[in-house]
Design a protein around this motif. Sequence first.
Motif, PDB file in Angstrom:
ATOM      1  N   GLU A   6      -5.161  -5.909   9.520  1.00  0.00           N
ATOM      2  CA  GLU A   6      -5.037  -5.089   8.566  1.00  0.00           C
ATOM      3  C   GLU A   6      -6.490  -4.556   9.275  1.00  0.00           C
ATOM      4  O   GLU A   6      -6.056  -3.329   9.505  1.00  0.00           O
ATOM      5  CB  GLU A   6      -5.970  -6.195   7.252  1.00  0.00           C
ATOM      6  N   VAL A   7      -7.570  -4.759  10.006  1.00  0.00           N
ATOM      7  CA  VAL A   7      -8.324  -3.582  10.968  1.00  0.00           C
ATOM      8  C   VAL A   7      -7.500  -2.919  12.130  1.00  0.00           C
ATOM      9  O   VAL A   7      -8.129  -1.180  12.258  1.00  0.00           O
ATOM     10  CB  VAL A   7      -9.800  -4.218  12.080  1.00  0.00           C
ATOM     11  N   SER A  66       1.002  -1.177   0.058  1.00  0.00           N
ATOM     12  CA  SER A  66       0.134   0.133  -0.207  1.00  0.00           C
ATOM     13  C   SER A  66       0.409   1.007   0.230  1.00  0.00           C
ATOM     14  O   SER A  66       0.599   2.337  -0.275  1.00  0.00           O
ATOM     15  CB  SER A  66      -0.791  -0.125   0.964  1.00  0.00           C
ATOM     16  N   PRO A  96      -3.674  -9.589   1.457  1.00  0.00           N
ATOM     17  CA  PRO A  96      -4.231  -9.338   1.967  1.00  0.00           C
ATOM     18  C   PRO A  96      -3.771  -6.945   2.583  1.00  0.00           C
ATOM     19  O   PRO A  96      -2.163  -6.977   2.812  1.00  0.00           O
ATOM     20  CB  PRO A  96      -4.770  -9.227   3.412  1.00  0.00           C
ATOM     21  N   LEU A 114     -14.927  -3.346   3.966  1.00  0.00           N
ATOM     22  CA  LEU A 114     -13.649  -4.786   3.784  1.00  0.00           C
ATOM     23  C   LEU A 114     -14.388  -5.312   2.519  1.00  0.00           C
ATOM     24  O   LEU A 114     -15.228  -5.595   2.399  1.00  0.00           O
ATOM     25  CB  LEU A 114     -14.021  -5.979   4.913  1.00  0.00           C
ATOM     26  N   HIS A 157      -4.269  -1.664  11.734  1.00  0.00           N
ATOM     27  CA  HIS A 157      -4.093  -0.654  10.995  1.00  0.00           C
ATOM     28  C   HIS A 157      -5.034   0.765  10.795  1.00  0.00           C
ATOM     29  O   HIS A 157      -4.917   2.086  10.488  1.00  0.00           O
ATOM     30  CB  HIS A 157      -3.231  -0.434   9.513  1.00  0.00           C
ATOM     31  N   HIS A 158      -6.748  -0.440  10.568  1.00  0.00           N
ATOM     32  CA  HIS A 158      -7.579   1.019  10.612  1.00  0.00           C
ATOM     33  C   HIS A 158      -7.351   1.645  11.918  1.00  0.00           C
ATOM     34  O   HIS A 158      -7.619   2.817  12.317  1.00  0.00           O
ATOM     35  CB  HIS A 158      -8.597   0.681  10.108  1.00  0.00           C
ATOM     36  N   TYR A 185      -4.565  -2.131   3.739  1.00  0.00           N
ATOM     37  CA  TYR A 185      -5.729  -1.582   4.346  1.00  0.00           C
ATOM     38  C   TYR A 185      -4.924  -0.693   3.789  1.00  0.00           C
ATOM     39  O   TYR A 185      -4.281   0.344   3.712  1.00  0.00           O
ATOM     40  CB  TYR A 185      -5.205  -0.986   5.802  1.00  0.00           C
ATOM     41  N   LYS A 197     -10.403   1.375   3.717  1.00  0.00           N
ATOM     42  CA  LYS A 197     -10.918   0.237   3.809  1.00  0.00           C
ATOM     43  C   LYS A 197      -9.644  -0.976   3.669  1.00  0.00           C
ATOM     44  O   LYS A 197      -8.690  -1.036   3.601  1.00  0.00           O
ATOM     45  CB  LYS A 197     -11.713   0.180   1.953  1.00  0.00           C
ATOM     46  N   VAL A 198     -10.556  -2.612   4.114  1.00  0.00           N
ATOM     47  CA  VAL A 198      -9.516  -3.548   4.125  1.00  0.00           C
ATOM     48  C   VAL A 198      -9.607  -4.348   2.671  1.00  0.00           C
ATOM     49  O   VAL A 198     -10.876  -4.853   2.702  1.00  0.00           O
ATOM     50  CB  VAL A 198      -9.524  -5.038   5.682  1.00  0.00           C
ATOM     51  N   TYR A 199      -8.723  -4.240   2.036  1.00  0.00           N
ATOM     52  CA  TYR A 199      -8.728  -5.528   0.403  1.00  0.00           C
ATOM     53  C   TYR A 199      -8.276  -6.715   0.887  1.00  0.00           C
ATOM     54  O   TYR A 199      -7.101  -6.823   1.159  1.00  0.00           O
ATOM     55  CB  TYR A 199      -7.965  -4.573   0.308  1.00  0.00           C
ATOM     56  N   ILE A 243      -7.073 -10.878   9.299  1.00  0.00           N
ATOM     57  CA  ILE A 243      -8.789  -9.434   8.743  1.00  0.00           C
ATOM     58  C   ILE A 243      -7.715  -8.353  10.421  1.00  0.00           C
ATOM     59  O   ILE A 243      -8.373  -7.537   9.978  1.00  0.00           O
ATOM     60  CB  ILE A 243      -9.773 -10.347   9.028  1.00  0.00           C
TER      61      ILE A 243
END
Length: 287
Positions: free
Chosen positions: A165-166, A47, A127, A107, A168-169, A129, A135-137, A162
């Motif tokens: 990645e969350v 990213s 995966p 997501l 990171h959010h 973010y 958004k998580v991809y 998951i």
Amino acid sequence: MRLDNEQESGNVEDRRGMGMPMRAGGVGIGTILIALAASYFLGVDPSTVIGVASQLQGSAPVQDVPAKKPPAEDEMARFVAKVLGSTERTWQEQFKRLNRQYEDPKLVLFTGATPTACGTGQTAMGPFYCPMDHKVYIDLAFYQELKDRFHAPGDFAQAYVIAHEVGHHVQNLLGISEKVHQAQQRAAGEAQANALSVRLELQADCLAGVWAAQANEAKHILESGDIEQALTAASAIGDDRLQKQARGVVVPDAFTHGTSEQRMRWFKRGIDSGDMNQCNTFKAAAL
Ligand SMILES: [Zn+2]
């Protein structure tokens, strides 16, 4: 892992089989390929690479992709939605304690490639973010890879991916990502900038652990062997392992996710304490 008591999140977008709209992202195919190669083989957070590429080429408008819900009978999508729902409940609660408002991320399930506010997302990145669109991809093919290539099977290993990645959010909402980004601009060199990325990544692992602990307290999601599954995944996708697989040698300066041992340690710290205050990797003298 037991998810019977967890409610599915309504924040899963299904873009599988949609492919790329024309002209999406505005990043040339050459850039994408270079960024992909860099992320895949150097362990650089894709990213970041794509984000930088997009910046270099001017801010690219993201084409609107219709937000479709996954079909109700899709078991894998339901699993993802339950895990996401569980993270929403955990972080809403944790943010409340900080007197802050948690904003649920979306997501996105995709296959192949999809436009994101950070540039074009690709399966080969794994995966990720995107902080620009919250958004998580994830391409669910990654779970097959996790099992076959990284020998890290199991539903809890998948949930951990998951939750990372969350994480990171969460960092994004708390302004941590932005601070790190600014510090990286001032960094003396690539090694120093990468060292900051490692701390960011390990913190996301720790936050994933905090989610697991809190969700287990609320809904008893953990079964025996689950924690080992997540630790195996954390270990398998550590930068040292990935680099060894890709090049046969380990080059510490290019690390951005931390070593297998570090990733396991910080995930464990999160799950053992259930306390996000234990996740300050930036203050830790040793990782
Ligand atoms: Zn990460």
